[in-house]
Motif scaffolding. Structure first.
Motif, PDB file in Angstrom:
ATOM      1  N   ALA A   8     -14.943  48.759   6.164  1.00  0.00           N
ATOM      2  CA  ALA A   8     -14.685  49.875   7.080  1.00  0.00           C
ATOM      3  C   ALA A   8     -15.097  51.203   6.440  1.00  0.00           C
ATOM      4  N   THR A   9     -14.828  51.359   5.154  1.00  0.00           N
ATOM      5  CA  THR A   9     -15.236  52.573   4.439  1.00  0.00           C
ATOM      6  C   THR A   9     -16.757  52.682   4.419  1.00  0.00           C
ATOM      7  N   ALA A  62     -18.823  51.314   6.490  1.00  0.00           N
ATOM      8  CA  ALA A  62     -19.291  51.523   7.868  1.00  0.00           C
ATOM      9  C   ALA A  62     -19.232  53.000   8.254  1.00  0.00           C
ATOM     10  N   ARG A  63     -18.230  53.706   7.766  1.00  0.00           N
ATOM     11  CA  ARG A  63     -18.149  55.149   8.043  1.00  0.00           C
ATOM     12  C   ARG A  63     -19.281  55.897   7.353  1.00  0.00           C
ATOM     13  N   GLU A  64     -19.716  55.415   6.203  1.00  0.00           N
ATOM     14  CA  GLU A  64     -20.780  56.063   5.432  1.00  0.00           C
ATOM     15  C   GLU A  64     -22.175  55.661   5.902  1.00  0.00           C
ATOM     16  N   ALA A  65     -22.311  54.475   6.450  1.00  0.00           N
ATOM     17  CA  ALA A  65     -23.617  53.955   6.876  1.00  0.00           C
ATOM     18  C   ALA A  65     -23.503  53.340   8.272  1.00  0.00           C
ATOM     19  N   PRO A  66     -23.155  54.148   9.259  1.00  0.00           N
ATOM     20  CA  PRO A  66     -22.910  53.595  10.592  1.00  0.00           C
ATOM     21  C   PRO A  66     -24.137  52.939  11.225  1.00  0.00           C
ATOM     22  N   ASP A  67     -25.317  53.485  11.004  1.00  0.00           N
ATOM     23  CA  ASP A  67     -26.512  52.884  11.597  1.00  0.00           C
ATOM     24  C   ASP A  67     -26.797  51.504  11.010  1.00  0.00           C
ATOM     25  N   THR A  68     -26.571  51.367   9.716  1.00  0.00           N
ATOM     26  CA  THR A  68     -26.750  50.063   9.071  1.00  0.00           C
ATOM     27  C   THR A  68     -25.790  49.052   9.661  1.00  0.00           C
ATOM     28  N   MET A  69     -24.529  49.429   9.797  1.00  0.00           N
ATOM     29  CA  MET A  69     -23.533  48.509  10.337  1.00  0.00           C
ATOM     30  C   MET A  69     -23.794  48.205  11.809  1.00  0.00           C
ATOM     31  N   LYS A  70     -24.272  49.194  12.566  1.00  0.00           N
ATOM     32  CA  LYS A  70     -24.609  48.954  13.965  1.00  0.00           C
ATOM     33  C   LYS A  70     -25.754  47.937  14.044  1.00  0.00           C
ATOM     34  N   THR A  93     -25.624  44.221  15.713  1.00  0.00           N
ATOM     35  CA  THR A  93     -26.576  43.797  16.740  1.00  0.00           C
ATOM     36  C   THR A  93     -27.243  42.488  16.338  1.00  0.00           C
TER      37      THR A  93
END
Length: 113
Positions: free
Chosen positions: A15-16, A18-26, A30
């Motif tokens: 979760a941490t 994901a906050r720093e690299a939201p595009d990667t996690m998105k 996908t």
């Protein structure tokens, strides 16, 4: 290893990140949704494949995520053990150790439900 504590910690770490690299996690989300979508293979088969790869790559957190998914999909302990036997056969000694970890995770998360 305390699987419940371990997975709680790794989920917080992810979760941490994901906050720093939201595009990667998105993008990862996908890709995961596409790989898991209905097709010629059912969801349980796909998760068993993912667990085998997690064992081969020695990824504890991956084992935890895929074991929990397999439990949600109604995988029996016997089905799991057959899958772990195959993973062990293909991966040798290290995969036997990680298959044992996966079985422990299954028992832990199954008893929690």
């Amino acid at each position: 290893m305390d699987w419940t504590e371990f997975m709680t910690g790794i989920e917080a770490d992810i979760a941490t990140f994901a906050r720093e690299a939201p595009d990667t996690m998105k993008g990862f989300g996908t890709m995961g949704a596409a790989a898991k979508s209905s097709g010629a293979l059912d969801a349980k088969t796909k998760e068993i494949m993912a667990l085998g790869i997690a064992i081969a790559t020695r990824c504890d957190s991956c084992i935890g995520f895929h074991i929990r998914a397999l439990i949600r999909l109604g995988t029996t302990r016997k089905e799991l053990c057959e899958a772990l036997a195959m993973a062990s056969y293909m991966g040798g000694g290290p995969s036997i150790a990680y298959s044992a970890k996966a079985l422990k995770a299954f028992d832990t998360f199954s008893s929690a439900d």
